[in-house]
Design a protein around this motif. Structure first.
Motif, PDB file in Angstrom:
ATOM      1  N   LEU A  44       0.820  -1.212   0.000  1.00 51.36           N
ATOM      2  CA  LEU A  44       0.000   0.000   0.000  1.00 51.36           C
ATOM      3  C   LEU A  44       0.856   1.265   0.000  1.00 51.36           C
ATOM      4  O   LEU A  44       1.855   1.347   0.708  1.00 51.36           O
ATOM      5  N   VAL A  45       0.483   2.251  -0.806  1.00 52.03           N
ATOM      6  CA  VAL A  45       1.147   3.555  -0.802  1.00 52.03           C
ATOM      7  C   VAL A  45       0.641   4.296   0.433  1.00 52.03           C
ATOM      8  O   VAL A  45      -0.545   4.594   0.550  1.00 52.03           O
ATOM      9  N   THR A  46       1.549   4.586   1.360  1.00 50.02           N
ATOM     10  CA  THR A  46       1.154   5.160   2.648  1.00 50.02           C
ATOM     11  C   THR A  46       1.327   6.663   2.714  1.00 50.02           C
ATOM     12  O   THR A  46       0.795   7.302   3.624  1.00 50.02           O
ATOM     13  N   ASP A  63       5.972  -1.166   1.749  1.00 52.36           N
ATOM     14  CA  ASP A  63       7.083  -2.044   1.393  1.00 52.36           C
ATOM     15  C   ASP A  63       8.430  -1.446   1.798  1.00 52.36           C
ATOM     16  O   ASP A  63       9.472  -2.049   1.597  1.00 52.36           O
ATOM     17  N   GLY A  64       8.409  -0.215   2.360  1.00 50.67           N
ATOM     18  CA  GLY A  64       9.639   0.436   2.790  1.00 50.67           C
ATOM     19  C   GLY A  64      10.338   1.211   1.688  1.00 50.67           C
ATOM     20  O   GLY A  64      11.395   1.792   1.909  1.00 50.67           O
TER      21      GLY A  64
END
Length: 137
Positions: A44-46, A63-64
């Motif tokens: 997910l794009v946070t 995903d970091g």
């Protein structure tokens, strides 16, 4: 795809919207058209944010990873044109003592291109969020 985060470009021309499908959609705030849709994060794009100069879009994901997306020249030119237009309008308001005309409703028009990029409800949410953000600035 349901929206998760939104950000408005510094000139108030574009809105970036991250959705739960891990994609980022860039919409023209005035036409409602989807001008770009990108994917790259595994999760997910946070977070997402336009750079102050409006030439890039930064995204961070669960995903970091942090991605720096370069916006096309046609998009950055449109933002620069809009920034000049807004500066001219501000200068005109300062010279006039009476209130200016109401803002255009053009940004609220429906667009088949935006529906192809996002569902109708997600597009409406993104445009409402962008309008609220631009009113506050």
């Amino acid at each position: 795809a349901e929206l998760f985060k939104v950000d408005v470009s510094p000139a108030g021309v574009l809105v970036a919207a991250a959705s739960f499908d891990k994609r980022v959609h860039v919409l023209d705030l005035y036409s409602g058209k989807c001008v770009a849709s990108v994917a790259g994060h595994a999760e997910l794009v946070t977070a997402l944010r336009f750079t102050q100069d409006g030439k890039r879009l930064l995204t961070a994901g669960g995903d970091g990873c942090v991605f720096v997306w370069k916006l096309g020249a046609h998009l950055t030119e449109a933002m620069a044109d809009r920034a000049r237009e807004l500066a001219d309008k501000r200068a005109q308001r300062k010279r006039k003592s009476r209130p200016s005309a109401p803002a255009s409703n053009e940004g609220k028009r429906k667009s088949s291109e935006a529906r192809a990029c996002l569902g109708e409800e997600e597009r409406k949410v993104a445009l409402r969020a962008a309008a609220s953000a631009s009113e506050g600035g």
